[in-house]
Scaffold this active site. Structure first.
Site, PDB file in Angstrom:
ATOM      1  N   ASP A 167       0.818  -1.227   0.000  1.00  0.00           N
ATOM      2  CA  ASP A 167       0.000   0.000   0.000  1.00  0.00           C
ATOM      3  C   ASP A 167       0.843   1.265   0.000  1.00  0.00           C
ATOM      4  O   ASP A 167       0.471   2.266  -0.593  1.00  0.00           O
ATOM      5  CB  ASP A 167      -0.908   0.013   1.232  1.00  0.00           C
ATOM      6  CG  ASP A 167      -1.975  -1.055   1.134  1.00  0.00           C
ATOM      7  OD1 ASP A 167      -2.806  -0.973   0.221  1.00  0.00           O
ATOM      8  OD2 ASP A 167      -1.956  -1.986   1.955  1.00  0.00           O
ATOM      9  N   TYR A 487      -1.719 -13.463  10.614  1.00  0.00           N
ATOM     10  CA  TYR A 487      -0.562 -13.764   9.755  1.00  0.00           C
ATOM     11  C   TYR A 487       0.636 -12.913  10.148  1.00  0.00           C
ATOM     12  O   TYR A 487       1.763 -13.189   9.750  1.00  0.00           O
ATOM     13  CB  TYR A 487      -0.925 -13.582   8.276  1.00  0.00           C
ATOM     14  CG  TYR A 487      -0.592 -12.242   7.649  1.00  0.00           C
ATOM     15  CD1 TYR A 487      -1.409 -11.136   7.844  1.00  0.00           C
ATOM     16  CD2 TYR A 487       0.543 -12.093   6.859  1.00  0.00           C
ATOM     17  CE1 TYR A 487      -1.101  -9.920   7.272  1.00  0.00           C
ATOM     18  CE2 TYR A 487       0.859 -10.867   6.277  1.00  0.00           C
ATOM     19  CZ  TYR A 487       0.038  -9.786   6.487  1.00  0.00           C
ATOM     20  OH  TYR A 487       0.353  -8.577   5.922  1.00  0.00           O
ATOM     21  N   ARG A 488       0.409 -11.886  10.960  1.00  0.00           N
ATOM     22  CA  ARG A 488       1.448 -10.921  11.309  1.00  0.00           C
ATOM     23  C   ARG A 488       0.871 -10.063  12.419  1.00  0.00           C
ATOM     24  O   ARG A 488      -0.355  -9.897  12.486  1.00  0.00           O
ATOM     25  CB  ARG A 488       1.657 -10.068  10.061  1.00  0.00           C
ATOM     26  CG  ARG A 488       2.846  -9.158  10.007  1.00  0.00           C
ATOM     27  CD  ARG A 488       2.817  -8.517   8.626  1.00  0.00           C
ATOM     28  NE  ARG A 488       3.913  -7.631   8.394  1.00  0.00           N
ATOM     29  CZ  ARG A 488       4.014  -6.826   7.337  1.00  0.00           C
ATOM     30  NH1 ARG A 488       3.070  -6.806   6.431  1.00  0.00           N
ATOM     31  NH2 ARG A 488       5.058  -6.045   7.179  1.00  0.00           N
TER      32      ARG A 488
END
Ligand code: ADP
Length: 544
Positions: A167, A487-488
């Site tokens: 992003d 996931y993180r």
């Protein structure tokens, strides 16, 4: 703001003696050069995205002073990284490697252990070591940002090569890849698109993975596996080594790229939208990670503070958001899908037709023709990102709150309507409970989906911060109870998240700990990162 006089500066690791610390710094100065070491003894400045600090977490979730370093060292080469690692072993000082430290929302440039020495690889290790226009690969040092790689490819006139960007394009390609970040072209899974690493192990040994281990090879960047166990995975989201080089594959320009936008009326449509997207994504008709964003983001992207639109507490009511949206190009809706198609026009048109027909099976779906949008519309920023052009537009919504900061809740699910709704409802419940706005977006990988809930809070307000922290912990707990994991995550939430991956009496964490203790017997490298604590620290009250 001067730092509190209660704190002796620089802050050193807990239990460490100051004379020994001073001696350690003297020794480091003689190894790397005094000009390449900075003590963290000045006022802390949160800076902003482009001038982010490497002294602490700019988006502090707890007291600003809690996550401060003692000093920063700037190595210029792998050899200097080896010197630093050996030095850290000699003096038993915790060190923490960052590439550029723009990991905002996950802890920024901060180390988990207060008083660590930050090894900032991003300042002097900035070389693009190779771009191979025939193989479509490159080899990079940690300080190469997405912007820098993009610009170099343009400068060399390689129009047939694309990069993949997340992003925001200011971060390090290597840093993002070792943290298993994602981007938005068909090469968006950065770890999957890497080939080969050079790693300084915590004892100072240097290895090259994959074909890099074979002297005289010219295949390091084309075949990631080499021979024997595939080691690269253990150097991602871990504290097992400092990665000093990484190979990446580059996507060939597909011959055209075009963004599109479709809106959906009701919040509950989420389940059906995901069901519609899944087969298109798995069949690769939708070829990239596309985003389904909640309408609150359309409003926040206008760059005005929340109070401009709504004065009440808690989440801005959907009714109000839809009212505002009805004055915007997206119109009255609850969700906006930003997608992209690739290839020559004929191929794009065929794909667009299939996608549009599928999306319009959701009652109330509205396909918004690209050409009807004003030129500064966010869709064009998404289109650029999906075409590998770095952008900064995403920063606009930090204005939502004064001292706007954000933290991500990033659970993974299958792209199933039912699962998306479960996670969405967990996020909603906790945001209501903690008086926060929720900014959910569903990013659909291939067979996996991330509901990224970006929580924007005011880091100048202790209540807002405490609420953000409580909200994160609540969401992680409830998601795990429903069978979902992240996931993180932010540095401070790593222990909790790691603890949810507990199958068979935490067998996986015990495996990580065995690796950690073998590779890093003195526990010097990034203690606590991703919940992995070296023996020296374990069960001594460090875990959160
Ligand atoms: P970026 O600036 O690219 O967004 P960072 O440099 O903040 O990313 O890296 C994200 C995280 O990944 C860091 O906090 C650090 O724990 C880890 N990391 C970054 N670079 C390295 C590296 N070269 N070796 C090992 N771990 C790294």
């Amino acid at each position: 703001v001067p730092r509190s006089s209660d704190v002796e500066l620089p802050v050193i690791p807990s239990g460490y003696s100051r004379p020994r610390f001073n001696q350690a710094i003297e020794s480091l100065r003689s190894l790397i050069g005094p000009e390449n070491i900075e003590l963290n003894d000045k006022p802390l400045d949160d800076g902003w995205y482009l001038e982010h600090p490497n002294t602490h977490d700019a988006f502090h979730l707890v007291e600003q002073e809690e996550m401060v370093s003692a000093a920063t060292v700037y190595p210029a080469s792998t050899e200097e990284v080896v010197h630093i690692v050996r030095w850290a072993n000699e003096f038993e000082i915790p060190i923490y490697a960052i590439s550029m430290g723009r990991n905002l929302g996950y802890g920024g440039a901060a180390a988990r252990v207060r008083g660590s020495v930050i090894v900032d690889l991003g300042k002097r290790m900035t070389k693009i070591l190779d771009i191979n226009p025939d193989m479509c690969t490159c080899l990079l040092e940690p300080g190469v940002s997405f912007y820098a790689l993009y610009e170099e490819i343009q400068r060399r006139g390689y129009e047939h090569l694309w990069i993949d960007v997340p992003d925001l394009g200011g971060g390090s390609v290597l840093g993002n890849t070792v943290d298993r970040g994602v981007g938005y072209t068909p090469y968006g899974n950065h770890f999957e698109c890497h080939s080969g690493m050079e790693v300084v192990l915590p004892t100072g040994e240097v290895i090259r993975t994959g074909m890099g281990a074979l002297p005289g090879n010219n295949t390091w960047q084309v075949f990631p596996y080499g021979f024997g166990p595939y080691a690269d995975g253990i150097f991602t989201q871990s504290n097992f080594g400092i990665v000093t080089k990484i190979g990446m594959t580059l996507m060939p320009n597909p011959g055209g790229s075009e963004g599109f936008m479709c809106t959906f009326k009701e919040e509950e449509d989420l389940a059906q939208i995901i069901e519609v997207v899944r087969p298109l994504r798995i069949k690769n008709i939708l070829e990239n990670v596309a985003q389904l964003k909640h309408v609150v983001q359309e409003v926040a992207l206008l760059g005005k503070p929340r109070t401009h639109w709504y004065q009440g507490k808690g989440q801005v009511p959907l009714k109000r958001l839809r009212e505002i949206a009805s004055t915007l190009p997206c119109g009255d809706c609850s969700w906006v899908y930003y997608g992209n198609v690739y290839g020559p026009k004929k191929n794009r048109d065929e794909k667009l037709k299939i996608i549009r027909d599928s999306f319009e099976t959701v009652p109330g779906a509205r396909w918004i023709p690209r050409d009807s949008l004003p030129k500064d519309h966010y869709m064009f920023s998404r289109e650029k990102i999906a075409s590998g052009v770095p952008e900064f537009d995403e920063l606009r919504w930090l204005n939502w709150h004064k001292n706007g900061s954000h933290v991500f809740f990033s659970p993974v699910s299958a792209p199933r309507g039912e699962d998306a709704m479960k996670l969405f409802n967990i996020a909603k419940k906790w945001h209501d409970e903690c008086d926060l706005d929720s900014f959910p977006a569903c990013c659909i990988g291939l067979r996996e989906m991330y509901i990224i809930v970006n929580m924007v809070y005011d880091r100048g307000d202790p209540v807002s911060k405490a609420n953000a922290y409580r909200c994160m912990r609540g969401m992680i707990k409830d998601a795990a109870a429903a069978g979902f994991g992240e996931y993180r995550t932010h540095l401070l939430l790593s222990d909790q998240v790691a603890g949810t991956y507990s199958w068979n009496n935490n067998a996986l964490m015990r495996f990580h700990e065995s690796i950690k203790d073998t590779l890093d017997p003195n526990g010097i490298l990034a203690p606590g990162r991703n919940g992995i604590w070296p023996k020296k620290y374990r069960n001594k009250g460090w875990e959160l």
